[in-house]
Design an enzyme around this catalytic site. Structure first.
Site, PDB file in Angstrom:
ATOM      1  N   LYS A  54       0.594  -0.773   5.555  1.00 13.20           N
ATOM      2  CA  LYS A  54       1.406   0.319   5.020  1.00 13.20           C
ATOM      3  C   LYS A  54       0.510   1.483   4.607  1.00 13.20           C
ATOM      4  CE  LYS A  54       5.080  -2.852   3.706  1.00 13.20           C
ATOM      5  NZ  LYS A  54       5.712  -3.697   2.684  1.00 13.20           N
ATOM      6  N   GLN A  98       4.930  -4.488  -3.798  1.00  9.63           N
ATOM      7  CA  GLN A  98       5.039  -5.558  -2.797  1.00  9.63           C
ATOM      8  C   GLN A  98       5.562  -6.847  -3.447  1.00  9.63           C
ATOM      9  OE1 GLN A  98       4.365  -5.161   0.586  1.00  9.63           O
ATOM     10  NE2 GLN A  98       5.190  -7.219   0.831  1.00  9.63           N
ATOM     11  N   ASP A 121      11.730   1.508  -1.003  1.00  6.12           N
ATOM     12  CA  ASP A 121      12.200   0.218  -0.484  1.00  6.12           C
ATOM     13  C   ASP A 121      13.722   0.129  -0.541  1.00  6.12           C
ATOM     14  OD1 ASP A 121      10.307  -1.500   0.579  1.00  6.12           O
ATOM     15  OD2 ASP A 121       9.655  -2.258  -1.381  1.00  6.12           O
TER      16      ASP A 121
END
Ligand code: NAP
Length: 295
Positions: A54, A98, A121
């Site tokens: 990422k 994460q 997200d």
């Protein structure tokens, strides 16, 4: 194998190229690059690989990445304070924490602390609610990537029978919401579903997000269906290296389906592309600019 192989890698690269062009325009207009902060707690090897990819993709798109790698002894309060600091940091347009987090940290509290405008997200309850009510929002990256592939493959999804196997907050539920917005007739199946093969056999569209290697067999697939395989599972092999497979038995399902995503090279690359897309969109919204077009 008669099905077309859906090229997620190629589609993801095309999106990332368009994101890079929008980043260049954004820099010209605002004098700064969009920024993505990633937060990794602990040393889970799979999570570390995802976060590194990422950060690399962020830099390749011309954006700034702020990588925060914390020890697995980090307390919930310490992580919440970092999120509060990132919310206030003007250089940061997107925040990605994460998952999974170590057991001493409540992931829900962390997600609820992220500024919804920076929630790239799409997991904050406000963004989940906006998606459920059909309002503009930041959509979870993996199902958004699946939808992109489906629309590229099929065009109009209106009236099609879509079966989503899996009901997680990260994939299954938002996938179903997105398909509903596109006017598909949506069924969500899960571990308590009775006679799963017959349910899946109804699908013009099948999205499998289960986490069980090759669970969906070829004779579960309606002839001509489009199959999107979200699963990433490592099956043991004799050499000890393991073999990466999806939730769908690819070769079997490919005999019946019209089109199918491979694993790897299908949904996986789309997730990162959509994260890049969400970051540049969040930057535009925070700067009071209209959403970039074509991504
Ligand atoms: P998850 O949170 O574990 O959810 C799995 C879902 O599958 C649950 O809803 C569960 O039902 C259902 N399920 C489990 N066993 C089943 C069975 N035998 N029959 C029918 N349904 C069953 O997983 P997730 O986070 O959604 O991820 C699913 C898969 O996608 C994993 O392999 C993951 O690695 C992969 N993934 C890939 C990407 C990517 O970028 N490609 C991103 C995210 C996830 P219940 O709710 O009833 O327990």
């Amino acid at each position: 194998m008669s099905a077309r192989r859906i090229d997620g890698k190629g589609a993801a690269q095309a999106i990332r190229d368009r994101v890079a062009a929008h980043v260049a325009d954004f820099r010209q207009t605002t004098g700064r690059a969009p920024g993505l902060a990633t937060v990794l707690v602990g040393e889970d090897p799979a999570s570390a690989v995802y976060v590194r990819s990422k950060n690399r993709a962020t830099a390749e798109a011309g954006m700034v990445s702020f990588a925060h790698n914390l020890p697995d002894t980090t307390s919930e309060d310490e992580l919440l304070q970092l999120v509060i600091d990132l919310n206030a940091d003007e250089r940061v347009d997107g925040i990605l924490v994460q998952l999974p987090l170590p057991p001493q940290i409540d992931a829900t509290r962390v997600i609820e602390t992220i500024d919804p405008g920076k929630d790239v997200d799409g997991f904050h309850p406000m963004n989940v609610g906006r998606l459920a009510t059909g309002l503009p929002t930041l959509v979870p990256c993996t199902p958004f990537g699946c939808l992109y592939l489906l629309k590229q493959e099929l065009g109009d999804l209106s009236g099609l029978e879509a079966i989503v196997v899996g009901r997680s907050n990260i994939v299954g539920k938002p996938m179903a919401q997105l398909l509903l917005i596109e006017h598909a007739t949506v069924t969500i199946a899960h571990s308590r579903t009775r006679d799963l093969p017959s349910v899946v056999r109804r699908g013009d569209i099948v999205v499998a997000a289960v986490g069980r290697g090759e669970m969906v067999r070829g004779d579960w697939i309606k002839p001509g269906a489009t199959v999107i395989d979200v699963g990433i599972n490592r099956l043991p092999t004799e050499d000890g290296k393991g073999r990466l497979v999806g939730d769908v038995a690819y070769d079997e399902a490919g005999q019946a389906a019209a089109a199918i995503t491979p694993v790897p090279g299908g949904v996986g690359p789309m997730t990162i592309a959509m994260l890049m897309r969400n970051t540049v969109v969040a930057a535009h919204r925070r700067a009071g600019l209209k959403d970039p077009e074509g991504i």
